[in-house]
Design a protein around this motif. Structure first.
Motif, PDB file in Angstrom:
ATOM      1  N   HIS A  45     -10.169  14.261  -2.565  1.00 38.90           N
ATOM      2  CA  HIS A  45     -11.439  13.924  -3.215  1.00 38.90           C
ATOM      3  C   HIS A  45     -11.212  13.759  -4.708  1.00 38.90           C
ATOM      4  CE1 HIS A  45     -14.326  14.435   0.037  1.00 38.90           C
ATOM      5  NE2 HIS A  45     -13.620  15.483   0.440  1.00 38.90           N
ATOM      6  N   THR A  46     -11.985  12.873  -5.310  1.00 40.44           N
ATOM      7  CA  THR A  46     -11.966  12.744  -6.763  1.00 40.44           C
ATOM      8  C   THR A  46     -12.937  13.766  -7.348  1.00 40.44           C
ATOM      9  OG1 THR A  46     -13.789  11.159  -6.865  1.00 40.44           O
ATOM     10  CG2 THR A  46     -11.539  10.256  -6.581  1.00 40.44           C
ATOM     11  N   LEU A  47     -12.835  13.972  -8.640  1.00 48.16           N
ATOM     12  CA  LEU A  47     -13.771  14.853  -9.323  1.00 48.16           C
ATOM     13  C   LEU A  47     -15.196  14.326  -9.148  1.00 48.16           C
ATOM     14  CD1 LEU A  47     -14.148  17.333 -11.130  1.00 48.16           C
ATOM     15  CD2 LEU A  47     -13.890  15.824 -13.084  1.00 48.16           C
ATOM     16  N   ASP A  48     -15.371  13.015  -9.252  1.00 48.45           N
ATOM     17  CA  ASP A  48     -16.696  12.420  -9.060  1.00 48.45           C
ATOM     18  C   ASP A  48     -17.242  12.699  -7.659  1.00 48.45           C
ATOM     19  OD1 ASP A  48     -16.751  11.428 -11.653  1.00 48.45           O
ATOM     20  OD2 ASP A  48     -16.057   9.432 -11.071  1.00 48.45           O
ATOM     21  N   ASP A  49     -16.371  12.641  -6.636  1.00 46.52           N
ATOM     22  CA  ASP A  49     -16.792  12.963  -5.267  1.00 46.52           C
ATOM     23  C   ASP A  49     -17.302  14.406  -5.181  1.00 46.52           C
ATOM     24  OD1 ASP A  49     -15.863  10.462  -4.373  1.00 46.52           O
ATOM     25  OD2 ASP A  49     -13.951  11.295  -3.651  1.00 46.52           O
ATOM     26  N   LEU A  50     -16.553  15.307  -5.775  1.00 44.47           N
ATOM     27  CA  LEU A  50     -16.920  16.725  -5.724  1.00 44.47           C
ATOM     28  C   LEU A  50     -18.267  16.949  -6.393  1.00 44.47           C
ATOM     29  CD1 LEU A  50     -13.478  18.335  -6.650  1.00 44.47           C
ATOM     30  CD2 LEU A  50     -14.469  18.111  -4.366  1.00 44.47           C
ATOM     31  N   VAL A  51     -18.430  16.373  -7.586  1.00 45.15           N
ATOM     32  CA  VAL A  51     -19.679  16.545  -8.327  1.00 45.15           C
ATOM     33  C   VAL A  51     -20.851  15.970  -7.541  1.00 45.15           C
ATOM     34  CG1 VAL A  51     -20.933  15.883 -10.420  1.00 45.15           C
ATOM     35  CG2 VAL A  51     -18.548  16.638 -10.578  1.00 45.15           C
ATOM     36  N   ALA A  52     -20.685  14.768  -6.995  1.00 43.08           N
ATOM     37  CA  ALA A  52     -21.771  14.134  -6.233  1.00 43.08           C
ATOM     38  C   ALA A  52     -22.182  14.995  -5.041  1.00 43.08           C
ATOM     39  CB  ALA A  52     -21.347  12.745  -5.774  1.00 43.08           C
ATOM     40  N   ILE A  54     -21.839  18.284  -4.697  1.00 46.39           N
ATOM     41  CA  ILE A  54     -22.502  19.501  -5.172  1.00 46.39           C
ATOM     42  C   ILE A  54     -23.932  19.190  -5.610  1.00 46.39           C
ATOM     43  CG2 ILE A  54     -22.461  21.328  -6.930  1.00 46.39           C
ATOM     44  CD1 ILE A  54     -20.341  21.502  -4.545  1.00 46.39           C
ATOM     45  N   VAL A  55     -24.134  18.071  -6.299  1.00 42.80           N
ATOM     46  CA  VAL A  55     -25.488  17.681  -6.713  1.00 42.80           C
ATOM     47  C   VAL A  55     -26.367  17.445  -5.488  1.00 42.80           C
ATOM     48  CG1 VAL A  55     -26.831  15.840  -7.821  1.00 42.80           C
ATOM     49  CG2 VAL A  55     -24.815  16.783  -8.969  1.00 42.80           C
ATOM     50  N   ASP A  56     -25.809  16.806  -4.460  1.00 42.50           N
ATOM     51  CA  ASP A  56     -26.573  16.530  -3.241  1.00 42.50           C
ATOM     52  C   ASP A  56     -26.913  17.790  -2.453  1.00 42.50           C
ATOM     53  OD1 ASP A  56     -26.558  13.800  -3.717  1.00 42.50           O
ATOM     54  OD2 ASP A  56     -24.926  13.377  -2.317  1.00 42.50           O
ATOM     55  N   GLU A  57     -26.024  18.768  -2.455  1.00 39.95           N
ATOM     56  CA  GLU A  57     -26.192  19.937  -1.589  1.00 39.95           C
ATOM     57  C   GLU A  57     -26.824  21.153  -2.270  1.00 39.95           C
ATOM     58  OE1 GLU A  57     -22.456  20.825   0.315  1.00 39.95           O
ATOM     59  OE2 GLU A  57     -22.371  18.849   1.266  1.00 39.95           O
ATOM     60  N   TYR A  58     -26.828  21.182  -3.591  1.00 39.25           N
ATOM     61  CA  TYR A  58     -27.343  22.342  -4.311  1.00 39.25           C
ATOM     62  C   TYR A  58     -28.395  21.892  -5.327  1.00 39.25           C
ATOM     63  CZ  TYR A  58     -23.344  24.800  -2.344  1.00 39.25           C
ATOM     64  OH  TYR A  58     -22.430  25.347  -1.476  1.00 39.25           O
ATOM     65  N   ALA A  59     -29.240  22.771  -5.724  1.00 45.82           N
ATOM     66  CA  ALA A  59     -30.286  22.469  -6.706  1.00 45.82           C
ATOM     67  C   ALA A  59     -29.690  22.565  -8.109  1.00 45.82           C
ATOM     68  CB  ALA A  59     -31.458  23.434  -6.552  1.00 45.82           C
ATOM     69  N   VAL A  60     -28.940  21.537  -8.492  1.00 49.89           N
ATOM     70  CA  VAL A  60     -28.284  21.522  -9.796  1.00 49.89           C
ATOM     71  C   VAL A  60     -28.256  20.085 -10.312  1.00 49.89           C
ATOM     72  CG1 VAL A  60     -25.966  21.297  -8.801  1.00 49.89           C
ATOM     73  CG2 VAL A  60     -26.231  22.305 -11.063  1.00 49.89           C
ATOM     74  N   ASP A  61     -28.366  19.945 -11.626  1.00 49.58           N
ATOM     75  CA  ASP A  61     -28.314  18.614 -12.212  1.00 49.58           C
ATOM     76  C   ASP A  61     -26.853  18.189 -12.386  1.00 49.58           C
ATOM     77  OD1 ASP A  61     -27.555  19.102 -15.315  1.00 49.58           O
ATOM     78  OD2 ASP A  61     -28.832  20.733 -14.576  1.00 49.58           O
ATOM     79  N   PRO A  63     -24.991  16.971 -14.978  1.00 50.98           N
ATOM     80  CA  PRO A  63     -24.159  17.498 -16.078  1.00 50.98           C
ATOM     81  C   PRO A  63     -23.704  18.942 -15.844  1.00 50.98           C
ATOM     82  CG  PRO A  63     -26.034  16.292 -16.975  1.00 50.98           C
ATOM     83  CD  PRO A  63     -26.269  16.436 -15.491  1.00 50.98           C
ATOM     84  N   THR A  64     -24.596  19.769 -15.317  1.00 50.50           N
ATOM     85  CA  THR A  64     -24.222  21.160 -15.042  1.00 50.50           C
ATOM     86  C   THR A  64     -23.180  21.220 -13.927  1.00 50.50           C
ATOM     87  OG1 THR A  64     -26.395  21.947 -15.742  1.00 50.50           O
ATOM     88  CG2 THR A  64     -25.104  23.430 -14.350  1.00 50.50           C
ATOM     89  N   ALA A  65     -23.405  20.443 -12.868  1.00 49.32           N
ATOM     90  CA  ALA A  65     -22.451  20.413 -11.762  1.00 49.32           C
ATOM     91  C   ALA A  65     -21.080  19.954 -12.241  1.00 49.32           C
ATOM     92  CB  ALA A  65     -22.950  19.496 -10.647  1.00 49.32           C
ATOM     93  N   ARG A  66     -21.037  18.904 -13.068  1.00 48.45           N
ATOM     94  CA  ARG A  66     -19.763  18.394 -13.562  1.00 48.45           C
ATOM     95  C   ARG A  66     -19.032  19.458 -14.377  1.00 48.45           C
ATOM     96  NH1 ARG A  66     -16.928  14.058 -13.673  1.00 48.45           N
ATOM     97  NH2 ARG A  66     -18.585  12.843 -12.712  1.00 48.45           N
ATOM     98  N   ALA A  67     -19.733  20.105 -15.283  1.00 48.22           N
ATOM     99  CA  ALA A  67     -19.098  21.133 -16.117  1.00 48.22           C
ATOM    100  C   ALA A  67     -18.553  22.272 -15.267  1.00 48.22           C
ATOM    101  CB  ALA A  67     -20.096  21.658 -17.149  1.00 48.22           C
ATOM    102  N   ASP A  68     -19.346  22.717 -14.294  1.00 49.88           N
ATOM    103  CA  ASP A  68     -18.917  23.830 -13.442  1.00 49.88           C
ATOM    104  C   ASP A  68     -17.748  23.438 -12.542  1.00 49.88           C
ATOM    105  OD1 ASP A  68     -20.899  25.325 -14.624  1.00 49.88           O
ATOM    106  OD2 ASP A  68     -22.230  25.305 -12.879  1.00 49.88           O
ATOM    107  N   VAL A  69     -17.818  22.245 -11.944  1.00 51.14           N
ATOM    108  CA  VAL A  69     -16.740  21.800 -11.058  1.00 51.14           C
ATOM    109  C   VAL A  69     -15.465  21.582 -11.860  1.00 51.14           C
ATOM    110  CG1 VAL A  69     -15.950  19.926  -9.550  1.00 51.14           C
ATOM    111  CG2 VAL A  69     -18.253  20.860  -9.277  1.00 51.14           C
ATOM    112  N   GLU A  70     -15.568  20.979 -13.036  1.00 53.91           N
ATOM    113  CA  GLU A  70     -14.374  20.786 -13.874  1.00 53.91           C
ATOM    114  C   GLU A  70     -13.728  22.120 -14.214  1.00 53.91           C
ATOM    115  OE1 GLU A  70     -15.715  18.514 -17.242  1.00 53.91           O
ATOM    116  OE2 GLU A  70     -15.424  16.601 -16.202  1.00 53.91           O
TER     117      GLU A  70
END
Length: 83
Positions: A45-52, A54-61, A63-70
């Motif tokens: 998976h790419t970082l973008d895949d992971l972030v997308a 997490i955004v779809d499955e959890y109540a998170v925006d 930018p927050t998801a990207r920062a946390d996943v990174e």
């Protein structure tokens, strides 16, 4: 990116993912969203895949998801758990 597969064992039990790095005999207990990221990293998976996901499955925006996943992925890199 993905988890190393040849010498790592990962199992999810009761919402907690245990990752065992066999060569170093280190183990990591991962909970919450980190557990889901580890599950996703069983496949490429790419970082973008992971972030997308997490955004779809959890109540998170996004930018927050990207920062946390990174940050989490960087910790996995530092522990040399990624291929």
């Amino acid at each position: 990116m993905r988890l190393r597969t040849a010498d790592i064992s990962a199992r999810t039990i009761g919402g907690e993912t245990i990752v065992l790095d066999l060569p170093s005999s280190q183990y990591f207990a991962i909970t919450g969203v980190g557990s889901r990221v580890v599950q996703l990293l069983a496949e490429e998976h790419t970082l973008d895949d992971l972030v997308a996901t997490i955004v779809d499955e959890y109540a998170v925006d996004a930018p927050t998801a990207r920062a946390d996943v990174e940050a989490f992925v960087e910790r996995l890199r530092q522990a040399q758990l990624l291929a």
